[in-house]
Design a protein around this motif. Sequence first.
Motif, PDB file in Angstrom:
ATOM      1  N   VAL A  56      -1.496  10.471   8.856  1.00  0.00           N
ATOM      2  CA  VAL A  56      -0.894   9.830   7.683  1.00  0.00           C
ATOM      3  C   VAL A  56      -1.021   8.328   7.866  1.00  0.00           C
ATOM      4  O   VAL A  56      -0.625   7.780   8.901  1.00  0.00           O
ATOM      5  CB  VAL A  56       0.571  10.248   7.511  1.00  0.00           C
ATOM      6  N   VAL A  57      -1.581   7.667   6.856  1.00  0.00           N
ATOM      7  CA  VAL A  57      -1.836   6.231   6.924  1.00  0.00           C
ATOM      8  C   VAL A  57      -1.317   5.573   5.651  1.00  0.00           C
ATOM      9  O   VAL A  57      -0.737   6.228   4.774  1.00  0.00           O
ATOM     10  CB  VAL A  57      -3.351   5.953   7.097  1.00  0.00           C
ATOM     11  N   GLN A  58      -1.536   4.268   5.538  1.00  0.00           N
ATOM     12  CA  GLN A  58      -1.319   3.575   4.271  1.00  0.00           C
ATOM     13  C   GLN A  58      -2.685   3.222   3.698  1.00  0.00           C
ATOM     14  O   GLN A  58      -3.651   3.008   4.427  1.00  0.00           O
ATOM     15  CB  GLN A  58      -0.459   2.330   4.454  1.00  0.00           C
ATOM     16  N   LYS A  95       0.837  -1.193   0.000  1.00  0.00           N
ATOM     17  CA  LYS A  95       0.000   0.000   0.000  1.00  0.00           C
ATOM     18  C   LYS A  95       0.876   1.250   0.000  1.00  0.00           C
ATOM     19  O   LYS A  95       2.086   1.169   0.205  1.00  0.00           O
ATOM     20  CB  LYS A  95      -0.949  -0.019   1.198  1.00  0.00           C
ATOM     21  N   VAL A  96       0.255   2.414  -0.210  1.00  0.00           N
ATOM     22  CA  VAL A  96       1.017   3.648  -0.348  1.00  0.00           C
ATOM     23  C   VAL A  96       0.658   4.636   0.758  1.00  0.00           C
ATOM     24  O   VAL A  96      -0.429   4.570   1.355  1.00  0.00           O
ATOM     25  CB  VAL A  96       0.791   4.305  -1.728  1.00  0.00           C
ATOM     26  N   LEU A  97       1.594   5.584   1.011  1.00  0.00           N
ATOM     27  CA  LEU A  97       1.325   6.651   1.964  1.00  0.00           C
ATOM     28  C   LEU A  97       0.129   7.480   1.497  1.00  0.00           C
ATOM     29  O   LEU A  97      -0.007   7.772   0.304  1.00  0.00           O
ATOM     30  CB  LEU A  97       2.537   7.566   2.105  1.00  0.00           C
ATOM     31  N   ASP A  98      -0.681   7.909   2.452  1.00  0.00           N
ATOM     32  CA  ASP A  98      -1.947   8.549   2.134  1.00  0.00           C
ATOM     33  C   ASP A  98      -2.269   9.555   3.233  1.00  0.00           C
ATOM     34  O   ASP A  98      -2.151   9.242   4.417  1.00  0.00           O
ATOM     35  CB  ASP A  98      -3.029   7.451   2.066  1.00  0.00           C
ATOM     36  N   ILE A  99      -2.646  10.786   2.852  1.00  0.00           N
ATOM     37  CA  ILE A  99      -3.163  11.746   3.824  1.00  0.00           C
ATOM     38  C   ILE A  99      -4.627  11.398   4.047  1.00  0.00           C
ATOM     39  O   ILE A  99      -5.450  11.529   3.149  1.00  0.00           O
ATOM     40  CB  ILE A  99      -3.016  13.193   3.343  1.00  0.00           C
ATOM     41  N   PHE A 100      -4.944  10.952   5.254  1.00  0.00           N
ATOM     42  CA  PHE A 100      -6.233  10.337   5.534  1.00  0.00           C
ATOM     43  C   PHE A 100      -7.385  11.295   5.233  1.00  0.00           C
ATOM     44  O   PHE A 100      -7.377  12.462   5.627  1.00  0.00           O
ATOM     45  CB  PHE A 100      -6.275   9.893   6.996  1.00  0.00           C
ATOM     46  N   GLU A 101      -8.355  10.759   4.507  1.00  0.00           N
ATOM     47  CA  GLU A 101      -9.590  11.462   4.172  1.00  0.00           C
ATOM     48  C   GLU A 101      -9.347  12.801   3.470  1.00  0.00           C
ATOM     49  O   GLU A 101     -10.090  13.757   3.637  1.00  0.00           O
ATOM     50  CB  GLU A 101     -10.462  11.650   5.425  1.00  0.00           C
ATOM     51  N   PHE A 154      -4.425   4.307  -5.355  1.00  0.00           N
ATOM     52  CA  PHE A 154      -5.341   4.820  -6.372  1.00  0.00           C
ATOM     53  C   PHE A 154      -4.682   5.918  -7.202  1.00  0.00           C
ATOM     54  O   PHE A 154      -5.348   6.541  -8.041  1.00  0.00           O
ATOM     55  CB  PHE A 154      -6.610   5.362  -5.713  1.00  0.00           C
ATOM     56  N   ASN A 155      -3.409   6.194  -6.948  1.00  0.00           N
ATOM     57  CA  ASN A 155      -2.692   7.282  -7.614  1.00  0.00           C
ATOM     58  C   ASN A 155      -3.438   8.607  -7.440  1.00  0.00           C
ATOM     59  O   ASN A 155      -3.454   9.456  -8.335  1.00  0.00           O
ATOM     60  CB  ASN A 155      -2.485   6.974  -9.101  1.00  0.00           C
ATOM     61  N   ALA A 156      -4.062   8.789  -6.282  1.00  0.00           N
ATOM     62  CA  ALA A 156      -4.782  10.022  -5.985  1.00  0.00           C
ATOM     63  C   ALA A 156      -3.802  11.094  -5.529  1.00  0.00           C
ATOM     64  O   ALA A 156      -2.704  10.801  -5.051  1.00  0.00           O
ATOM     65  CB  ALA A 156      -5.817   9.764  -4.890  1.00  0.00           C
ATOM     66  N   THR A 157      -4.199  12.349  -5.640  1.00  0.00           N
ATOM     67  CA  THR A 157      -3.271  13.435  -5.298  1.00  0.00           C
ATOM     68  C   THR A 157      -2.922  13.458  -3.817  1.00  0.00           C
ATOM     69  O   THR A 157      -1.862  13.958  -3.444  1.00  0.00           O
ATOM     70  CB  THR A 157      -3.839  14.798  -5.720  1.00  0.00           C
TER      71      THR A 157
END
Length: 394
Positions: A97-99, A82-88, A103-106
């Motif tokens: 910050v989660v995984q 999974k990738v790093l993601d700024i939650f919601e 989705f290649n989202a910004t």
Amino acid sequence: MALAALGVAVVPGPAHAATVDTNAWYVLVNRHSGKALDVYNLSTSDGGQIVQWPRNDGNWQQWQFVDSGSGYYRLKSRHSGKVLDIFEWSTAGGAEVVQWTDFNATNQQFRLADSDGGHVRLINRHSGMALESWEWSTADGARISQWNDLNGANQQWQLVRVTGGGSGGGDGSGPWPTETGSERVSSTRNLGSFFDGGMKRYYGIGDGGQSEDQDPMFVVPNGGTIQNVILGSPAGDGIHCEGSCTIRNVWWNDVGEDAATFRSSSASATYLVDGGGARSASDKVFQHNGAGTVTIRNFQVHGSGKLYRACGNCSTSYQRHVVMDGVTARTTGVLAGINTNWGDTARFSRITVYGSTTICEKYRGVPKGGEPTKIGSGADGTHCLYSSSDITQR
């Protein structure tokens, strides 16, 4: 000062994009805390928390930069995929910050801005904020968050390129971890609920061989965790789990009597071996004397007789279960030996074996003092549970 008085904004010059190899894996070390970006508790779930932790080069601390174009990258965990993601999609300072699934989202895209000393900042494309160690913490497990890009030391990261499979293992290709120091243990150490060895090598009990009734190096109480430990020779009878326990990122350089023994009398006991590896066990690695379920995942075993054995002639006969997932075996005779007459089961998934290895051996267990009888091997849909797709032969 004059510019500020005139209301003229001072805009920093454009940051230079640091160069990364999108085929490589990196450990990201925070400049302020000296700790590494880490998937907490080896999570593989969406929403798994991202924290800082002492560097151990486990797969849960390894990240690949996946190109999103226009100078942005996703940071993919080697452990979870999974990738790093700024939650919601938060744009707030202090956001979690989660995984998450890629989705290649910004909110999953970051650009690299250079800082001095070979460090970089990671700027999120959606929020425009920098990834940081929250509130300048230096504590193990402190959360990672986002904040305005102030180029603080807690927002600066060193990219340390790693080779091979790292110490998180599971694929059998990585080198054994490098010890950070060594400590001689002269008598069994009874641990509390949590022990982190900091990747030091511990040794000093027993004769280094397979002789029975050696003392253990460490005793873990019910509900306890031992992690980031290297056991050198001699290591006696390794680790004893008195109840449910977690053994995380523990490495046995040379297994003596056994690497670990699981001893609870409760049928609901759960023992987790997560990451790590063992080598040079002429007999067995993990001995299951008590009841309950042992889970072994993301583990390497080299040069051993059996990876797991459910006791076939202990003083009390329990039903025992083992689950293996993401295990790689080299020069190892048997992965699991179980007693079908007591209702034992062994489940296997994502197994890779090099050479000739029996996946599951079946025995008829006997009372203490007798000798269990081998009665067969192979998948049967009842006790030895796997299909051909679960096993990769190399």
